[in-house]
Design an enzyme around this catalytic site. Sequence first.
Site, PDB file in Angstrom:
ATOM      1  N   GLY A  12       4.290   9.301  -1.903  1.00  0.00           N
ATOM      2  CA  GLY A  12       3.585   8.106  -0.659  1.00  0.00           C
ATOM      3  C   GLY A  12       3.952   6.775  -0.296  1.00  0.00           C
ATOM      4  O   GLY A  12       4.417   6.242  -1.018  1.00  0.00           O
ATOM      5  N   TRP A  14       1.960   4.056  -1.223  1.00  0.00           N
ATOM      6  CA  TRP A  14       0.759   3.500  -2.328  1.00  0.00           C
ATOM      7  C   TRP A  14       2.249   3.529  -3.627  1.00  0.00           C
ATOM      8  O   TRP A  14       2.486   3.489  -4.783  1.00  0.00           O
ATOM      9  CB  TRP A  14      -0.126   3.654  -2.773  1.00  0.00           C
ATOM     10  CG  TRP A  14      -0.604   2.717  -3.519  1.00  0.00           C
ATOM     11  CD1 TRP A  14      -1.771   3.190  -4.167  1.00  0.00           C
ATOM     12  CD2 TRP A  14      -0.431   1.869  -4.589  1.00  0.00           C
ATOM     13  NE1 TRP A  14      -2.450   2.389  -4.892  1.00  0.00           N
ATOM     14  CE2 TRP A  14      -1.828   1.269  -5.051  1.00  0.00           C
ATOM     15  CE3 TRP A  14       0.364   0.634  -3.753  1.00  0.00           C
ATOM     16  CZ2 TRP A  14      -2.003   0.278  -5.370  1.00  0.00           C
ATOM     17  CZ3 TRP A  14       0.202  -0.784  -4.966  1.00  0.00           C
ATOM     18  CH2 TRP A  14      -0.593  -1.119  -4.998  1.00  0.00           C
ATOM     19  N   PHE A  97      -4.611  16.383  -1.648  1.00  0.00           N
ATOM     20  CA  PHE A  97      -3.874  17.461  -1.545  1.00  0.00           C
ATOM     21  C   PHE A  97      -4.380  17.197  -3.464  1.00  0.00           C
ATOM     22  O   PHE A  97      -3.788  18.330  -4.574  1.00  0.00           O
ATOM     23  CB  PHE A  97      -2.691  17.076  -2.057  1.00  0.00           C
ATOM     24  CG  PHE A  97      -1.860  16.636  -0.490  1.00  0.00           C
ATOM     25  CD1 PHE A  97      -2.407  17.914   0.579  1.00  0.00           C
ATOM     26  CD2 PHE A  97      -1.729  15.238  -0.101  1.00  0.00           C
ATOM     27  CE1 PHE A  97      -2.138  17.602   1.884  1.00  0.00           C
ATOM     28  CE2 PHE A  97      -1.424  15.252   1.809  1.00  0.00           C
ATOM     29  CZ  PHE A  97      -1.755  16.217   2.316  1.00  0.00           C
ATOM     30  N   LYS A 120      -7.775   7.088  -3.082  1.00  0.00           N
ATOM     31  CA  LYS A 120      -9.091   6.720  -2.503  1.00  0.00           C
ATOM     32  C   LYS A 120      -9.481   7.916  -1.576  1.00  0.00           C
ATOM     33  O   LYS A 120      -9.438   7.071  -0.458  1.00  0.00           O
ATOM     34  CB  LYS A 120      -9.147   4.894  -2.148  1.00  0.00           C
ATOM     35  CG  LYS A 120      -8.029   3.882  -3.179  1.00  0.00           C
ATOM     36  CD  LYS A 120      -8.605   2.772  -2.175  1.00  0.00           C
ATOM     37  CE  LYS A 120      -7.944   1.488  -2.967  1.00  0.00           C
ATOM     38  NZ  LYS A 120      -7.291   0.280  -2.266  1.00  0.00           N
ATOM     39  N   ALA A 154       0.003  -1.234   0.694  1.00  0.00           N
ATOM     40  CA  ALA A 154       0.744  -1.266  -0.410  1.00  0.00           C
ATOM     41  C   ALA A 154       2.188  -1.839   0.033  1.00  0.00           C
ATOM     42  O   ALA A 154       3.427  -2.483  -0.887  1.00  0.00           O
ATOM     43  CB  ALA A 154       1.475   0.147   0.114  1.00  0.00           C
ATOM     44  N   LYS A 205     -14.871   1.849   1.013  1.00  0.00           N
ATOM     45  CA  LYS A 205     -14.369   0.802   1.842  1.00  0.00           C
ATOM     46  C   LYS A 205     -13.548   1.803   2.752  1.00  0.00           C
ATOM     47  O   LYS A 205     -13.458   0.933   4.095  1.00  0.00           O
ATOM     48  CB  LYS A 205     -13.594   0.164   0.948  1.00  0.00           C
ATOM     49  CG  LYS A 205     -13.012   0.597   0.204  1.00  0.00           C
ATOM     50  CD  LYS A 205     -10.984   0.219   1.183  1.00  0.00           C
ATOM     51  CE  LYS A 205      -9.949   1.057   0.664  1.00  0.00           C
ATOM     52  NZ  LYS A 205      -8.661   1.117   1.107  1.00  0.00           N
ATOM     53  N   GLN A 298      -7.750   7.957   4.674  1.00  0.00           N
ATOM     54  CA  GLN A 298      -8.599   8.674   3.806  1.00  0.00           C
ATOM     55  C   GLN A 298      -9.967   8.821   4.871  1.00  0.00           C
ATOM     56  O   GLN A 298     -11.066   9.698   4.152  1.00  0.00           O
ATOM     57  CB  GLN A 298      -8.222   8.222   2.800  1.00  0.00           C
ATOM     58  CG  GLN A 298      -7.003   8.014   2.342  1.00  0.00           C
ATOM     59  CD  GLN A 298      -6.561   9.492   1.320  1.00  0.00           C
ATOM     60  OE1 GLN A 298      -6.650   9.403   0.141  1.00  0.00           O
ATOM     61  NE2 GLN A 298      -5.828   9.999   2.024  1.00  0.00           N
TER      62      GLN A 298
HETATM   63  P1  NAD Z   1       0.744   8.530   1.939  1.00  0.00           P
HETATM   64  O1  NAD Z   1      -0.506   8.696   3.300  1.00  0.00           O
HETATM   65  O2  NAD Z   1       1.702   7.762   2.224  1.00  0.00           O
HETATM   66  O3  NAD Z   1       0.767  10.022   2.096  1.00  0.00           O
HETATM   67  C1  NAD Z   1       1.938  11.298   2.122  1.00  0.00           C
HETATM   68  C2  NAD Z   1       2.406  11.830   1.615  1.00  0.00           C
HETATM   69  O4  NAD Z   1       1.850  12.605   0.508  1.00  0.00           O
HETATM   70  C3  NAD Z   1       3.751  11.712   0.808  1.00  0.00           C
HETATM   71  O5  NAD Z   1       4.056  11.110   0.220  1.00  0.00           O
HETATM   72  C4  NAD Z   1       4.033  13.032   1.508  1.00  0.00           C
HETATM   73  O6  NAD Z   1       5.228  13.861   0.770  1.00  0.00           O
HETATM   74  C5  NAD Z   1       2.048  14.315   0.311  1.00  0.00           C
HETATM   75  N1  NAD Z   1       2.150  15.386   0.949  1.00  0.00           N
HETATM   76  C6  NAD Z   1       1.947  15.876   2.101  1.00  0.00           C
HETATM   77  N2  NAD Z   1       1.814  16.994   2.482  1.00  0.00           N
HETATM   78  C7  NAD Z   1       1.391  17.076   1.201  1.00  0.00           C
HETATM   79  C8  NAD Z   1       0.796  18.109  -0.097  1.00  0.00           C
HETATM   80  N3  NAD Z   1       0.452  19.433   0.896  1.00  0.00           N
HETATM   81  N4  NAD Z   1       1.326  18.022  -1.090  1.00  0.00           N
HETATM   82  C9  NAD Z   1       1.350  17.160  -2.096  1.00  0.00           C
HETATM   83  N5  NAD Z   1       1.855  16.347  -1.295  1.00  0.00           N
HETATM   84  C10 NAD Z   1       1.786  15.920   0.497  1.00  0.00           C
HETATM   85  O7  NAD Z   1      -0.129   8.067   0.917  1.00  0.00           O
HETATM   86  P2  NAD Z   1      -0.475   6.938  -0.254  1.00  0.00           P
HETATM   87  O8  NAD Z   1      -0.112   5.954   0.705  1.00  0.00           O
HETATM   88  O9  NAD Z   1       0.873   7.241  -1.373  1.00  0.00           O
HETATM   89  O10 NAD Z   1      -1.274   7.498  -0.795  1.00  0.00           O
HETATM   90  C11 NAD Z   1      -2.159   7.894  -1.779  1.00  0.00           C
HETATM   91  C12 NAD Z   1      -3.368   7.128  -2.425  1.00  0.00           C
HETATM   92  O11 NAD Z   1      -2.984   5.823  -2.666  1.00  0.00           O
HETATM   93  C13 NAD Z   1      -4.761   7.878  -1.293  1.00  0.00           C
HETATM   94  O12 NAD Z   1      -5.845   7.835  -2.170  1.00  0.00           O
HETATM   95  C14 NAD Z   1      -5.009   6.115  -0.956  1.00  0.00           C
HETATM   96  O13 NAD Z   1      -6.507   5.671  -0.252  1.00  0.00           O
HETATM   97  C15 NAD Z   1      -4.237   5.543  -1.493  1.00  0.00           C
HETATM   98  N6  NAD Z   1      -3.958   4.011  -1.528  1.00  0.00           N
HETATM   99  C16 NAD Z   1      -3.085   3.544  -0.346  1.00  0.00           C
HETATM  100  C17 NAD Z   1      -2.724   2.638   0.200  1.00  0.00           C
HETATM  101  C18 NAD Z   1      -1.365   2.179   0.556  1.00  0.00           C
HETATM  102  O14 NAD Z   1      -1.297   0.635   1.212  1.00  0.00           O
HETATM  103  N7  NAD Z   1      -1.096   3.000   0.875  1.00  0.00           N
HETATM  104  C19 NAD Z   1      -2.857   1.697  -0.600  1.00  0.00           C
HETATM  105  C20 NAD Z   1      -4.087   1.591  -2.534  1.00  0.00           C
HETATM  106  C21 NAD Z   1      -4.460   2.924  -1.974  1.00  0.00           C
HETATM  107  P1  13P Z   2      -5.513   2.040   3.750  1.00  0.00           P
HETATM  108  O1  13P Z   2      -5.517   3.973   3.589  1.00  0.00           O
HETATM  109  O2  13P Z   2      -6.860   2.207   4.859  1.00  0.00           O
HETATM  110  O3  13P Z   2      -4.558   1.880   5.093  1.00  0.00           O
HETATM  111  O4  13P Z   2      -6.240   1.185   3.111  1.00  0.00           O
HETATM  112  C1  13P Z   2      -4.755   0.853   2.241  1.00  0.00           C
HETATM  113  C2  13P Z   2      -5.543   0.180   1.190  1.00  0.00           C
HETATM  114  O5  13P Z   2      -6.392   1.162  -0.193  1.00  0.00           O
HETATM  115  C3  13P Z   2      -5.973  -1.301   0.938  1.00  0.00           C
HETATM  116  O6  13P Z   2      -6.258  -1.035  -0.665  1.00  0.00           O
END
Ligand code: NAD
Ligand code: 13P
Length: 348
Positions: A12, A14, A97, A120, A154, A205, A298
């Site tokens: 996704g 991140w 997931f 997270k 991200a 958070k 989340q």
């Molecule tokens: P995202 O929010 O972009 O999620 C979408 C992802 O989920 C896609 O890759 C999609 O293909 C997948 N998906 C959808 N349906 C699915 C299914 N049934 N089975 C498996 N995958 C499926 O994801 P992200 O931003 O990469 O977040 C992943 C984790 O990282 C989360 O816990 C988030 O809190 C954490 N995180 C995110 C960020 C950020 O800025 N985006 C930063 C730090 C941590």
């Molecule tokens: P959000 O899922 O609220 O975008 O937070 C991203 C994150 O974890 C930044 O560190």
Amino acid sequence: IEQLKVCLVGSGNWGSAVAKIIGNNVTRLEGFSRDVTMYVYEEIVDGEKLSEVINSRHENVKYLPGIKLPTNVRAEPDLVSSASNADILVFVVPHQFVPGICAKLKGSIKPGAVGVSLIKGLDANVGGKLELVSETIASSLQIPMSVLMGANIATEVAQECHCEATLGCKNSAQGSMLKRIFSTDYFKIEVVDDLEAVEMCGALKNVVACAAGFADGMDLGSNTKAAIIRIGLVEMMSIIKSLFPDSKKKTYFQSCGVADLITTCFGGRNRRISEAFVRTGKSLAVLEAEMLNGQKLQGPATAQLIYKILEKEAFKIEVPLFVKVYQICFEGISPRSLLEIFSIVSNL
Ligand code: NAD
Ligand code: 13P
């Protein structure tokens, strides 16, 4: 010499940003295979399979558009083939997931593999007790787990803006090895052994960010948001202390603590959707679908899980902000009622 192979379980927003970091790092580090696999939950984007688009254009056009991925990162839609020969598994999918992914991977992991969760969120086990996502993965796949959390929006990391992250790890050799695959000159990693607190900070958070978004939706300004961040931090610390009495106060001063809380309350998706929830009156689910193009929230699910866990214990600790966020998200109470938390003094 054995070359350690990395698989990213997730692609996704991140996941793709981290794929860029790891893909570049393994080409310059000794001891790692250049071939990095990235599990892609397959979907059709503009008539093409997303995994094929990523492999031909080296860009995740849906979840991280505009950022080139290293050519040695290969998108793989088959979960088991992407992960089964990996020595290092980087879990980075929305927490909802995780159970499905673990069920599919069970029995197919290379002996000796280690995992690190960037997820997270929180889970509950069959008895309804809180389970860390890292614990769910460790017990299901029988691998040692670490976690990486921090102030890491991200797109900003992908654009190489300076930032920091905290690696929570119980084993110092694994900690140093994992630090190498994530570290760059713009992404600084600190390793600590307080894994549980690191992971809990990353999950909790997101709930505070929802409160910050509600306040933004009511145009309450910066001072109110700062008060929400302060109270949110106090409540996060009470929750973590009550569930993990050995957790350390200094962990809150790592990137995973106060820094992630601040960035998420200003720049995160949970904040943005929560603001829109107040302004539009639409449901969170509708806004997530309309505004996030497949990315997932989340915060609300985490608020619900924490509420249920605290309710079971008859609210031994007082966490009005966490309770209000749950009630606003799931019980239809007015976002205005968030202001009631200010009449309760929240101090440690
Ligand atoms: P995202 O929010 O972009 O999620 C979408 C992802 O989920 C896609 O890759 C999609 O293909 C997948 N998906 C959808 N349906 C699915 C299914 N049934 N089975 C498996 N995958 C499926 O994801 P992200 O931003 O990469 O977040 C992943 C984790 O990282 C989360 O816990 C988030 O809190 C954490 N995180 C995110 C960020 C950020 O800025 N985006 C930063 C730090 C941590
Ligand atoms: P959000 O899922 O609220 O975008 O937070 C991203 C994150 O974890 C930044 O560190």
